[in-house]
Design a protein around this motif. Sequence first.
Motif, PDB file in Angstrom:
ATOM      1  N   SER A  49       2.708   3.085  -8.801  1.00  0.00           N
ATOM      2  CA  SER A  49       4.394   1.978  -7.929  1.00  0.00           C
ATOM      3  C   SER A  49       4.302   2.447  -6.942  1.00  0.00           C
ATOM      4  O   SER A  49       4.974   4.129  -6.512  1.00  0.00           O
ATOM      5  CB  SER A  49       4.809   2.320  -9.219  1.00  0.00           C
ATOM      6  OG  SER A  49       4.809   2.240 -10.388  1.00  0.00           O
ATOM      7  N   GLY A  50       4.329   1.601  -6.088  1.00  0.00           N
ATOM      8  CA  GLY A  50       4.827   1.011  -4.308  1.00  0.00           C
ATOM      9  C   GLY A  50       3.645   1.679  -3.369  1.00  0.00           C
ATOM     10  O   GLY A  50       2.453   1.808  -3.651  1.00  0.00           O
ATOM     11  N   GLY A  51       3.926   0.728  -1.821  1.00  0.00           N
ATOM     12  CA  GLY A  51       3.322   0.619  -1.365  1.00  0.00           C
ATOM     13  C   GLY A  51       2.904   2.221  -0.751  1.00  0.00           C
ATOM     14  O   GLY A  51       1.114   2.148  -0.518  1.00  0.00           O
ATOM     15  N   ASP A  52       3.520   2.682  -0.819  1.00  0.00           N
ATOM     16  CA  ASP A  52       3.530   4.424  -0.394  1.00  0.00           C
ATOM     17  C   ASP A  52       2.527   5.412  -1.112  1.00  0.00           C
ATOM     18  O   ASP A  52       1.085   5.787  -1.267  1.00  0.00           O
ATOM     19  CB  ASP A  52       4.827   5.831  -0.304  1.00  0.00           C
ATOM     20  CG  ASP A  52       5.643   4.746   1.476  1.00  0.00           C
ATOM     21  OD1 ASP A  52       4.624   4.089   2.445  1.00  0.00           O
ATOM     22  OD2 ASP A  52       6.023   5.127   1.293  1.00  0.00           O
ATOM     23  N   ALA A  53       2.812   4.665  -2.503  1.00  0.00           N
ATOM     24  CA  ALA A  53       1.612   5.429  -4.079  1.00  0.00           C
ATOM     25  C   ALA A  53       0.051   4.811  -3.209  1.00  0.00           C
ATOM     26  O   ALA A  53      -0.753   5.574  -4.012  1.00  0.00           O
ATOM     27  CB  ALA A  53       2.044   4.748  -4.629  1.00  0.00           C
ATOM     28  N   MET A  54       0.031   3.301  -3.639  1.00  0.00           N
ATOM     29  CA  MET A  54      -1.657   3.101  -3.182  1.00  0.00           C
ATOM     30  C   MET A  54      -1.767   2.999  -1.401  1.00  0.00           C
ATOM     31  O   MET A  54      -3.024   3.703  -2.276  1.00  0.00           O
ATOM     32  CB  MET A  54      -1.080   1.464  -3.408  1.00  0.00           C
ATOM     33  CG  MET A  54      -2.388   0.991  -3.423  1.00  0.00           C
ATOM     34  SD  MET A  54      -3.270   1.382  -4.754  1.00  0.00           S
ATOM     35  CE  MET A  54      -4.966   0.775  -4.907  1.00  0.00           C
ATOM     36  N   THR A  55      -1.367   3.637  -0.941  1.00  0.00           N
ATOM     37  CA  THR A  55      -2.083   3.985   0.567  1.00  0.00           C
ATOM     38  C   THR A  55      -2.785   5.641  -0.078  1.00  0.00           C
ATOM     39  O   THR A  55      -2.981   6.267   0.267  1.00  0.00           O
ATOM     40  CB  THR A  55      -0.731   4.658   1.425  1.00  0.00           C
ATOM     41  OG1 THR A  55       0.084   2.845   1.815  1.00  0.00           O
ATOM     42  CG2 THR A  55      -1.484   4.668   2.947  1.00  0.00           C
ATOM     43  N   ALA A  56      -1.518   6.208  -0.686  1.00  0.00           N
ATOM     44  CA  ALA A  56      -1.967   8.184  -1.457  1.00  0.00           C
ATOM     45  C   ALA A  56      -3.669   8.122  -1.471  1.00  0.00           C
ATOM     46  O   ALA A  56      -3.895   8.844  -2.068  1.00  0.00           O
ATOM     47  CB  ALA A  56      -0.802   8.487  -1.651  1.00  0.00           C
TER      48      ALA A  56
END
Length: 138
Positions: A49-56
Amino acid sequence: MSAADDASAVRAARAAYNAAILAHDVPAVRAAFVDGYVGIAGSGGEVISGGDAMTAYFADSFRNPQFISYVRTPDVVTIAVPAERAMERGHWLGRFRTATGETRLSGEYLAVWVPTPTGWRLRSETFVTLGREAATAE
């Protein structure tokens, strides 16, 4: 912009995202997502969930010496009327190094893109793993 132009723009955004994954370029990967992005991973079905989470998730993958790449290839891009979203359906391939060559995971995916002032960005993706094969080094 016409539906054909929008579909071309979505395909170009996918190509840029694929290139960012291949280059292990974390900022370029992040540029593909809206903040409220939701992803469902192919093999385990985890929700990201979240663009930052997918980036991580990708940043972790890039640090793994076994990870090579993911390539997503669109088969169909459909633009909504009005063009408030787009649906992309296609197939994907993930490649990972092993002691004897590589493992390849493959399957199908469904993605939802939304237009933003900076271009089409991903709202969601769902991946289904349908194949796994070992390829030996030659």
